[in-house]
Scaffold this motif. Structure first.
Motif, PDB file in Angstrom:
ATOM      1  N   ALA A 300    -109.375  57.333 -18.675  1.00  0.00           N
ATOM      2  CA  ALA A 300    -108.859  57.637 -17.338  1.00  0.00           C
ATOM      3  C   ALA A 300    -108.460  56.360 -16.613  1.00  0.00           C
ATOM      4  N   HIS A 301    -109.269  55.321 -16.727  1.00  0.00           N
ATOM      5  CA  HIS A 301    -108.909  54.059 -16.070  1.00  0.00           C
ATOM      6  C   HIS A 301    -107.646  53.469 -16.677  1.00  0.00           C
ATOM      7  N   ALA A 302    -107.540  53.461 -18.007  1.00  0.00           N
ATOM      8  CA  ALA A 302    -106.353  52.902 -18.645  1.00  0.00           C
ATOM      9  C   ALA A 302    -105.103  53.706 -18.284  1.00  0.00           C
ATOM     10  N   ARG A 303    -105.210  55.039 -18.182  1.00  0.00           N
ATOM     11  CA  ARG A 303    -104.063  55.867 -17.792  1.00  0.00           C
ATOM     12  C   ARG A 303    -103.608  55.547 -16.377  1.00  0.00           C
ATOM     13  N   VAL A 304    -104.555  55.356 -15.467  1.00  0.00           N
ATOM     14  CA  VAL A 304    -104.197  55.016 -14.083  1.00  0.00           C
ATOM     15  C   VAL A 304    -103.451  53.690 -14.045  1.00  0.00           C
ATOM     16  N   ARG A 305    -103.909  52.705 -14.782  1.00  0.00           N
ATOM     17  CA  ARG A 305    -103.231  51.410 -14.804  1.00  0.00           C
ATOM     18  C   ARG A 305    -101.838  51.535 -15.405  1.00  0.00           C
ATOM     19  N   ALA A 306    -101.706  52.364 -16.428  1.00  0.00           N
ATOM     20  CA  ALA A 306    -100.381  52.562 -17.027  1.00  0.00           C
ATOM     21  C   ALA A 306     -99.441  53.253 -16.054  1.00  0.00           C
ATOM     22  N   LEU A 307     -99.943  54.218 -15.272  1.00  0.00           N
ATOM     23  CA  LEU A 307     -99.087  54.898 -14.285  1.00  0.00           C
ATOM     24  C   LEU A 307     -98.595  53.918 -13.228  1.00  0.00           C
ATOM     25  N   GLY A 308     -99.437  52.987 -12.820  1.00  0.00           N
ATOM     26  CA  GLY A 308     -98.990  51.981 -11.851  1.00  0.00           C
ATOM     27  C   GLY A 308     -97.880  51.117 -12.400  1.00  0.00           C
ATOM     28  N   ARG A 309     -97.982  50.738 -13.677  1.00  0.00           N
ATOM     29  CA  ARG A 309     -96.925  49.924 -14.282  1.00  0.00           C
ATOM     30  C   ARG A 309     -95.624  50.727 -14.418  1.00  0.00           C
ATOM     31  N   ASN A 310     -95.730  51.991 -14.806  1.00  0.00           N
ATOM     32  CA  ASN A 310     -94.529  52.814 -14.959  1.00  0.00           C
ATOM     33  C   ASN A 310     -93.882  53.120 -13.613  1.00  0.00           C
ATOM     34  N   ALA A 311     -94.701  53.313 -12.576  1.00  0.00           N
ATOM     35  CA  ALA A 311     -94.139  53.547 -11.250  1.00  0.00           C
ATOM     36  C   ALA A 311     -93.382  52.328 -10.758  1.00  0.00           C
ATOM     37  N   ALA A 312     -93.874  51.144 -11.059  1.00  0.00           N
ATOM     38  CA  ALA A 312     -93.151  49.926 -10.669  1.00  0.00           C
ATOM     39  C   ALA A 312     -91.809  49.841 -11.376  1.00  0.00           C
ATOM     40  N   ARG A 313     -91.744  50.290 -12.618  1.00  0.00           N
ATOM     41  CA  ARG A 313     -90.455  50.282 -13.329  1.00  0.00           C
ATOM     42  C   ARG A 313     -89.481  51.272 -12.719  1.00  0.00           C
ATOM     43  N   LEU A 314     -90.023  52.371 -12.161  1.00  0.00           N
ATOM     44  CA  LEU A 314     -89.161  53.367 -11.517  1.00  0.00           C
ATOM     45  C   LEU A 314     -88.815  52.990 -10.080  1.00  0.00           C
ATOM     46  N   GLY A 315     -89.381  51.936  -9.577  1.00  0.00           N
ATOM     47  CA  GLY A 315     -89.000  51.442  -8.256  1.00  0.00           C
ATOM     48  C   GLY A 315     -89.774  52.029  -7.094  1.00  0.00           C
ATOM     49  N   PHE A 316     -90.969  52.551  -7.294  1.00  0.00           N
ATOM     50  CA  PHE A 316     -91.758  53.025  -6.144  1.00  0.00           C
ATOM     51  C   PHE A 316     -93.204  52.612  -6.343  1.00  0.00           C
ATOM     52  N   ASP A 317     -93.914  52.568  -5.229  1.00  0.00           N
ATOM     53  CA  ASP A 317     -95.320  52.181  -5.269  1.00  0.00           C
ATOM     54  C   ASP A 317     -96.147  53.208  -4.525  1.00  0.00           C
ATOM     55  N   ALA A 318     -97.427  52.971  -4.434  1.00  0.00           N
ATOM     56  CA  ALA A 318     -98.362  53.936  -3.856  1.00  0.00           C
ATOM     57  C   ALA A 318     -98.321  53.887  -2.336  1.00  0.00           C
ATOM     58  N   ASP A 319     -98.502  55.057  -1.729  1.00  0.00           N
ATOM     59  CA  ASP A 319     -98.577  55.178  -0.275  1.00  0.00           C
ATOM     60  C   ASP A 319     -99.500  56.344   0.049  1.00  0.00           C
ATOM     61  N   PRO A 320    -100.685  56.101   0.608  1.00  0.00           N
ATOM     62  CA  PRO A 320    -101.632  57.189   0.860  1.00  0.00           C
ATOM     63  C   PRO A 320    -101.040  58.270   1.741  1.00  0.00           C
ATOM     64  N   GLY A 321    -101.367  59.492   1.410  1.00  0.00           N
ATOM     65  CA  GLY A 321    -100.895  60.653   2.150  1.00  0.00           C
ATOM     66  C   GLY A 321    -101.590  61.905   1.671  1.00  0.00           C
ATOM     67  N   PRO A 322    -101.215  63.065   2.226  1.00  0.00           N
ATOM     68  CA  PRO A 322    -101.857  64.316   1.799  1.00  0.00           C
ATOM     69  C   PRO A 322    -101.492  64.658   0.362  1.00  0.00           C
ATOM     70  N   VAL A 323    -102.465  65.181  -0.368  1.00  0.00           N
ATOM     71  CA  VAL A 323    -102.275  65.573  -1.761  1.00  0.00           C
ATOM     72  C   VAL A 323    -102.835  66.979  -1.920  1.00  0.00           C
TER      73      VAL A 323
END
Length: 411
Positions: A300-323
């Motif tokens: 789970a930790h490795a998947r989260v880190r991979a999602l952050g790297r892939n999101a950076a390649r897609l040009g967006f980052d994290a922003d807290p909000g309702p989920v």
């Protein structure tokens, strides 16, 4: 509003009730705030009224009503409802998002989220035998105590083998027969009584008593010098510091050497079971499949880190909000500080290990919805999900670090 901020608000309401004379209790250091359980409502719930009922000498529901009256008007709180025996269910204002507030708090503290001062200023003296599991548990407890503001020391006592009490050999009844002596008759034991002659009383000379008060004091040269200067005002005489009572850590020993599993799997095998359970030193801790709790946590930790790297390649980052549908993950994230505190106070690293499994199992279903799929463009929902996932990743990384286990970036 984060659970930590809401906990402070609840304690402030209790403190005002005490100041007004409606409650006669000692205000606790913290109020546990969690997601409402079955039968509850709102965004968060607390059982502070049940905790204070006995010291206050009042029913729990009465205490809950007293606290509710002061919570209802607090900033950011829309409504407070009392349910069950005395649970306070708190609903936040519409503009206050509990998910975003919690995620921001975790992102701000990072892997130190959950650190507190439950043991601030305390010294915990651990005494452990010379045994591998006891050594690993003590090392982890030292980290947990430090995370709560305390300090732990480790002393080594006897080994597990030396604590075995030898069983005495019981002799047979035949070997323990004692010969009975022959008793002589009374006639044979008559002793003639000698005739005592009169004796003049002997006068014993009494030595002269030593005069009282003439014992000489040591010479001035033989006495220790005394500093004539008085102690500074308010300074007490130095007293030896009291040593803390030792805490004996004696978990059930490992049945065999866990070193062949490697450092990470070996520590997990020794720490995940409770102290009274016998650890399983088997290759199942190395299998990369869902049945292995350690694999799920690290994956789970490795998947989260991979999602952050892939999101950076897609040009967006994290922003807290309702989920949407994040209640199952918010609950263990909000409860993580309490778990850390309890693990340190009770010297139970297994509580932390099991909670990390709960966080991993809660975040894994969220991960497939973090990144856009197909022609979908990144939206605020994707950014909020990524922020929540990264918050869970920070909790997993911090918990694994306290257990002395590596949190991999790739797996």
């Amino acid at each position: 509003m984060t659970p930590v901020e809401l906990s402070r608000t609840v304690l402030s309401a209790v403190r005002r009730a005490v100041d007004d004379g409606e409650l006669t209790v000692t205000v606790p250091e913290r109020a546990v705030v969690t997601v409402p359980g079955p039968g509850g409502c709102g965004d968060f719930a607390t059982g502070i009224a049940l905790q204070l009922a006995r010291p206050a000498g009042q029913p729990a529901r009465r205490v809950a009503e007293i606290v509710r009256a002061r919570l209802a008007g607090a900033d950011g709180i829309r409504d407070v409802v009392v349910t069950g025996p005395g649970f306070l269910n708190i609903s936040l204002d519409a503009q206050v998002d509990p998910v975003a507030g919690l995620v921001r708090e975790i992102r701000r503290q990072g892997v130190r989220y959950g650190y507190g001062d439950a043991l601030a200023g305390q010294v915990v003296a651990l005494r452990v035998p010379y045994e591998v599991r006891a050594e690993v548990v003590a090392d982890t407890v030292v980290r947990l105590v430090a995370a709560q503001g305390g300090r732990a020391t480790v002393e080594h006592g006897e080994s597990v083998e030396s604590r075995r009490v030898p069983v005495p050999v019981v002799e047979s009844l035949e070997s323990r027969r004692v010969p009975v002596p022959v008793v002589e008759s009374v006639e044979s034991r008559r002793v003639p009584v000698p005739v005592v002659e009169s004796v003049e009383p002997r006068r014993v000379p009494v030595p002269a008593a030593e005069p009282v008060g003439l014992r000489l004091m040591p010479a001035a040269a033989e006495m220790e010098p005394v500093d004539p200067r008085p102690l500074p005002t308010g300074q007490a005489s130095p007293m030896p510091e009291a040593q803390p009572a030792p805490v004996h850590l004696r978990p059930v020993p490992a049945p065999e050497d866990p070193a062949p599993l490697g450092p990470d799997a070996a520590r997990w095998a020794l720490l995940h079971p409770a102290a009274h359970d016998r650890p399983r030193i088997t290759a199942e801790h190395l299998v990369q499949r869902e049945g292995n709790p350690l694999f799920r946590v690290r994956y789970a930790h490795a998947r989260v880190r991979a999602l952050g790297r892939n999101a950076a390649r897609l040009g967006f980052d994290a922003d807290p909000g309702p989920v949407d549908g994040a209640r199952g993950l918010i609950a263990p994230l909000a409860d993580y500080p309490r778990i850390l505190s309890a693990a340190a106070i009770h010297r139970a690293p297994d509580r932390l290990a099991r909670h990390l499994v709960t966080v991993a199992d809660a975040v894994l279903p969220l991960l497939p919805r973090v990144l856009p799929v197909g022609e979908e463009k990144p939206s605020a929902a994707h950014r909020a999900r990524l922020a929540l996932a990264e918050a869970a990743g920070a909790v997993l990384a911090g918990g694994l670090s306290l257990l002395g286990i590596d949190a991999p970036e790739h797996l």
